[in-house]
Design a protein around this motif. Structure first.
Motif, PDB file in Angstrom:
ATOM      1  N   ASN A  69      27.073  41.869  -3.487  1.00 53.80           N
ATOM      2  CA  ASN A  69      26.536  43.069  -4.147  1.00 53.80           C
ATOM      3  C   ASN A  69      27.267  43.441  -5.436  1.00 53.80           C
ATOM      4  O   ASN A  69      27.126  44.554  -5.929  1.00 53.80           O
ATOM      5  N   SER A  70      28.070  42.534  -5.993  1.00 48.74           N
ATOM      6  CA  SER A  70      28.749  42.812  -7.271  1.00 48.74           C
ATOM      7  C   SER A  70      27.706  42.876  -8.379  1.00 48.74           C
ATOM      8  O   SER A  70      26.699  42.168  -8.344  1.00 48.74           O
ATOM      9  N   PRO A  71      27.938  43.725  -9.386  1.00 48.90           N
ATOM     10  CA  PRO A  71      26.962  43.848 -10.475  1.00 48.90           C
ATOM     11  C   PRO A  71      26.932  42.601 -11.368  1.00 48.90           C
ATOM     12  O   PRO A  71      27.889  41.827 -11.409  1.00 48.90           O
ATOM     13  N   SER A  72      25.846  42.464 -12.082  1.00 48.84           N
ATOM     14  CA  SER A  72      25.707  41.388 -13.060  1.00 48.84           C
ATOM     15  C   SER A  72      26.828  41.482 -14.092  1.00 48.84           C
ATOM     16  O   SER A  72      27.297  42.576 -14.398  1.00 48.84           O
ATOM     17  N   ASP A  73      27.263  40.362 -14.613  1.00 50.62           N
ATOM     18  CA  ASP A  73      28.358  40.236 -15.578  1.00 50.62           C
ATOM     19  C   ASP A  73      29.743  40.383 -14.950  1.00 50.62           C
ATOM     20  O   ASP A  73      30.743  40.430 -15.662  1.00 50.62           O
ATOM     21  N   THR A  74      29.820  40.454 -13.625  1.00 53.06           N
ATOM     22  CA  THR A  74      31.123  40.451 -12.959  1.00 53.06           C
ATOM     23  C   THR A  74      31.795  39.110 -13.214  1.00 53.06           C
ATOM     24  O   THR A  74      31.184  38.054 -13.045  1.00 53.06           O
ATOM     25  N   VAL A  75      33.048  39.156 -13.657  1.00 54.19           N
ATOM     26  CA  VAL A  75      33.800  37.921 -13.902  1.00 54.19           C
ATOM     27  C   VAL A  75      34.298  37.387 -12.571  1.00 54.19           C
ATOM     28  O   VAL A  75      34.971  38.094 -11.812  1.00 54.19           O
ATOM     29  N   ILE A  76      33.966  36.136 -12.283  1.00 53.41           N
ATOM     30  CA  ILE A  76      34.424  35.496 -11.060  1.00 53.41           C
ATOM     31  C   ILE A  76      35.804  34.897 -11.289  1.00 53.41           C
ATOM     32  O   ILE A  76      36.717  35.054 -10.494  1.00 53.41           O
ATOM     33  N   GLY A  77      35.971  34.195 -12.414  1.00 57.09           N
ATOM     34  CA  GLY A  77      37.261  33.582 -12.711  1.00 57.09           C
ATOM     35  C   GLY A  77      37.272  32.965 -14.094  1.00 57.09           C
ATOM     36  O   GLY A  77      36.231  32.763 -14.723  1.00 57.09           O
ATOM     37  N   ARG A  78      38.482  32.650 -14.553  1.00 55.07           N
ATOM     38  CA  ARG A  78      38.678  32.015 -15.863  1.00 55.07           C
ATOM     39  C   ARG A  78      38.560  30.511 -15.720  1.00 55.07           C
ATOM     40  O   ARG A  78      39.115  29.917 -14.798  1.00 55.07           O
ATOM     41  N   LEU A  79      37.843  29.887 -16.658  1.00 54.42           N
ATOM     42  CA  LEU A  79      37.682  28.439 -16.673  1.00 54.42           C
ATOM     43  C   LEU A  79      38.779  27.814 -17.529  1.00 54.42           C
ATOM     44  O   LEU A  79      39.056  28.293 -18.632  1.00 54.42           O
ATOM     45  N   THR A  80      39.383  26.758 -17.027  1.00 53.23           N
ATOM     46  CA  THR A  80      40.408  26.023 -17.755  1.00 53.23           C
ATOM     47  C   THR A  80      40.115  24.535 -17.606  1.00 53.23           C
ATOM     48  O   THR A  80      39.838  24.069 -16.504  1.00 53.23           O
ATOM     49  N   THR A  81      40.168  23.820 -18.709  1.00 60.99           N
ATOM     50  CA  THR A  81      39.959  22.377 -18.663  1.00 60.99           C
ATOM     51  C   THR A  81      41.302  21.671 -18.708  1.00 60.99           C
ATOM     52  O   THR A  81      42.151  21.988 -19.530  1.00 60.99           O
ATOM     53  N   VAL A  82      41.478  20.716 -17.809  1.00 57.28           N
ATOM     54  CA  VAL A  82      42.682  19.891 -17.774  1.00 57.28           C
ATOM     55  C   VAL A  82      42.447  18.718 -18.721  1.00 57.28           C
ATOM     56  O   VAL A  82      41.479  17.970 -18.569  1.00 57.28           O
ATOM     57  N   ASP A  83      43.322  18.586 -19.741  1.00 52.33           N
ATOM     58  CA  ASP A  83      43.163  17.546 -20.756  1.00 52.33           C
ATOM     59  C   ASP A  83      44.545  17.157 -21.276  1.00 52.33           C
ATOM     60  O   ASP A  83      45.387  18.026 -21.496  1.00 52.33           O
ATOM     61  N   VAL A 100      22.262  32.297 -10.158  1.00 51.98           N
ATOM     62  CA  VAL A 100      23.014  33.550 -10.075  1.00 51.98           C
ATOM     63  C   VAL A 100      24.345  33.512 -10.836  1.00 51.98           C
ATOM     64  O   VAL A 100      25.096  34.486 -10.802  1.00 51.98           O
ATOM     65  N   PHE A 101      24.639  32.408 -11.528  1.00 52.95           N
ATOM     66  CA  PHE A 101      25.907  32.295 -12.243  1.00 52.95           C
ATOM     67  C   PHE A 101      25.662  31.915 -13.695  1.00 52.95           C
ATOM     68  O   PHE A 101      24.652  31.307 -14.034  1.00 52.95           O
ATOM     69  N   GLY A 102      26.600  32.287 -14.565  1.00 54.89           N
ATOM     70  CA  GLY A 102      26.520  31.952 -15.978  1.00 54.89           C
ATOM     71  C   GLY A 102      27.920  31.735 -16.530  1.00 54.89           C
ATOM     72  O   GLY A 102      28.920  31.928 -15.839  1.00 54.89           O
ATOM     73  N   VAL A 103      27.987  31.332 -17.803  1.00 54.60           N
ATOM     74  CA  VAL A 103      29.260  31.077 -18.478  1.00 54.60           C
ATOM     75  C   VAL A 103      29.363  31.991 -19.692  1.00 54.60           C
ATOM     76  O   VAL A 103      28.404  32.131 -20.449  1.00 54.60           O
ATOM     77  N   ASP A 104      30.526  32.605 -19.866  1.00 54.61           N
ATOM     78  CA  ASP A 104      30.842  33.359 -21.074  1.00 54.61           C
ATOM     79  C   ASP A 104      31.852  32.519 -21.851  1.00 54.61           C
ATOM     80  O   ASP A 104      33.035  32.503 -21.515  1.00 54.61           O
ATOM     81  N   ASN A 105      31.392  31.790 -22.867  1.00 53.93           N
ATOM     82  CA  ASN A 105      32.272  30.910 -23.639  1.00 53.93           C
ATOM     83  C   ASN A 105      33.263  31.682 -24.495  1.00 53.93           C
ATOM     84  O   ASN A 105      34.322  31.162 -24.828  1.00 53.93           O
ATOM     85  N   ASN A 106      32.947  32.918 -24.879  1.00 51.53           N
ATOM     86  CA  ASN A 106      33.896  33.716 -25.660  1.00 51.53           C
ATOM     87  C   ASN A 106      35.160  34.015 -24.870  1.00 51.53           C
ATOM     88  O   ASN A 106      36.246  34.098 -25.427  1.00 51.53           O
ATOM     89  N   ALA A 107      35.013  34.186 -23.567  1.00 53.93           N
ATOM     90  CA  ALA A 107      36.150  34.502 -22.700  1.00 53.93           C
ATOM     91  C   ALA A 107      36.529  33.336 -21.789  1.00 53.93           C
ATOM     92  O   ALA A 107      37.470  33.448 -21.011  1.00 53.93           O
ATOM     93  N   THR A 109      34.928  32.210 -19.115  1.00 56.12           N
ATOM     94  CA  THR A 109      34.839  32.685 -17.736  1.00 56.12           C
ATOM     95  C   THR A 109      33.504  32.322 -17.093  1.00 56.12           C
ATOM     96  O   THR A 109      32.494  32.154 -17.781  1.00 56.12           O
ATOM     97  N   LEU A 110      33.540  32.224 -15.774  1.00 58.64           N
ATOM     98  CA  LEU A 110      32.327  32.098 -14.979  1.00 58.64           C
ATOM     99  C   LEU A 110      31.947  33.501 -14.559  1.00 58.64           C
ATOM    100  O   LEU A 110      32.796  34.265 -14.066  1.00 58.64           O
ATOM    101  N   VAL A 111      30.694  33.884 -14.781  1.00 61.09           N
ATOM    102  CA  VAL A 111      30.250  35.249 -14.496  1.00 61.09           C
ATOM    103  C   VAL A 111      29.049  35.246 -13.567  1.00 61.09           C
ATOM    104  O   VAL A 111      28.311  34.259 -13.462  1.00 61.09           O
ATOM    105  N   LEU A 112      28.859  36.365 -12.924  1.00 65.84           N
ATOM    106  CA  LEU A 112      27.717  36.578 -12.052  1.00 65.84           C
ATOM    107  C   LEU A 112      26.546  37.053 -12.900  1.00 65.84           C
ATOM    108  O   LEU A 112      26.700  37.952 -13.725  1.00 65.84           O
ATOM    109  N   THR A 113      25.378  36.443 -12.718  1.00 59.55           N
ATOM    110  CA  THR A 113      24.197  36.853 -13.485  1.00 59.55           C
ATOM    111  C   THR A 113      23.049  37.289 -12.582  1.00 59.55           C
ATOM    112  O   THR A 113      22.001  37.699 -13.070  1.00 59.55           O
ATOM    113  N   GLY A 114      23.245  37.184 -11.273  1.00 57.56           N
ATOM    114  CA  GLY A 114      22.197  37.566 -10.333  1.00 57.56           C
ATOM    115  C   GLY A 114      22.821  38.167  -9.080  1.00 57.56           C
ATOM    116  O   GLY A 114      24.044  38.300  -8.971  1.00 57.56           O
ATOM    117  N   ALA A 115      21.968  38.501  -8.129  1.00 55.62           N
ATOM    118  CA  ALA A 115      22.421  39.149  -6.895  1.00 55.62           C
ATOM    119  C   ALA A 115      22.914  38.109  -5.893  1.00 55.62           C
ATOM    120  O   ALA A 115      22.299  37.051  -5.721  1.00 55.62           O
TER     121      ALA A 115
END
Length: 161
Positions: A69-83, A100-107, A109-115
């Motif tokens: 039941n978290s609202p849309s745009d809730t940040v799930i976690g920060r994405l980090t690439t191992v390189d 139900v999930f999306g990516v915010d490339n500016n931050a 992060t993986l974000v919630l986009t649906g219920a």
């Protein structure tokens, strides 16, 4: 970052260019011209040699839990690439976000986009791709698991018939 090694700045004298970090691409010698200007400098420092880019190794998610039941745009976690390559940035694209999930490339992060509802589905697999800024650009594709946590919800209203 570059530096020039020169002991004499008079006409016809040469300076040697080098990089304090990274690799020199182009001419390493410049000469003082009769006009008092340096010969055309066609050199630059690069963090890596062109074509020496290593592929990313994987994608990490700082947290893989989100309450139902978290609202849309809730940040799930920060994405980090191992390189193994230094000084690169990464662009993330969602291949499959289960709707139900999306990516915010500016931050990054993986974000919630649906219920999301724990009682309906408590775990999702999200497929992402990370593309590095190297030359040539390389990528890694990875599945990440997101867990939906249960929230104590008030009971639904009882209807007697």
């Amino acid at each position: 970052m570059s530096e020039a090694v020169c002991s004499d700045f008079s006409y016809g004298k040469a300076c040697t260019l080098s990089c304090t970090k990274g690799f020199l691409i182009g001419s390493s010698i410049i000469t003082c011209q009769a006009s008092g200007q340096w010969s055309v400098i066609k050199a630059q420092c690069a963090s890596q040699l062109p074509g020496s880019n290593s592929p990313p190794l994987g994608i990490l998610l700082s947290s893989s839990f989100v309450p139902e039941n978290s609202p849309s745009d809730t940040v799930i976690g920060r994405l980090t690439t191992v390189d193994n390559d230094e000084e690169q940035f990464f662009t993330y694209s969602l291949i499959d976000g289960a709707g139900v999930f999306g990516v915010d490339n500016n931050a990054s992060t993986l974000v919630l986009t649906g219920a999301v509802d724990y009682e309906r589905q408590s775990m999702y697999t999200v497929c992402l791709i990370s593309i590095d800024s190297g030359v040539p650009q390389l990528s890694v594709k990875q599945n990440l698991t997101v867990h939906i946590t249960d929230v104590n919800e008030p009971p639904s209203k009882l209807v007697l018939m």
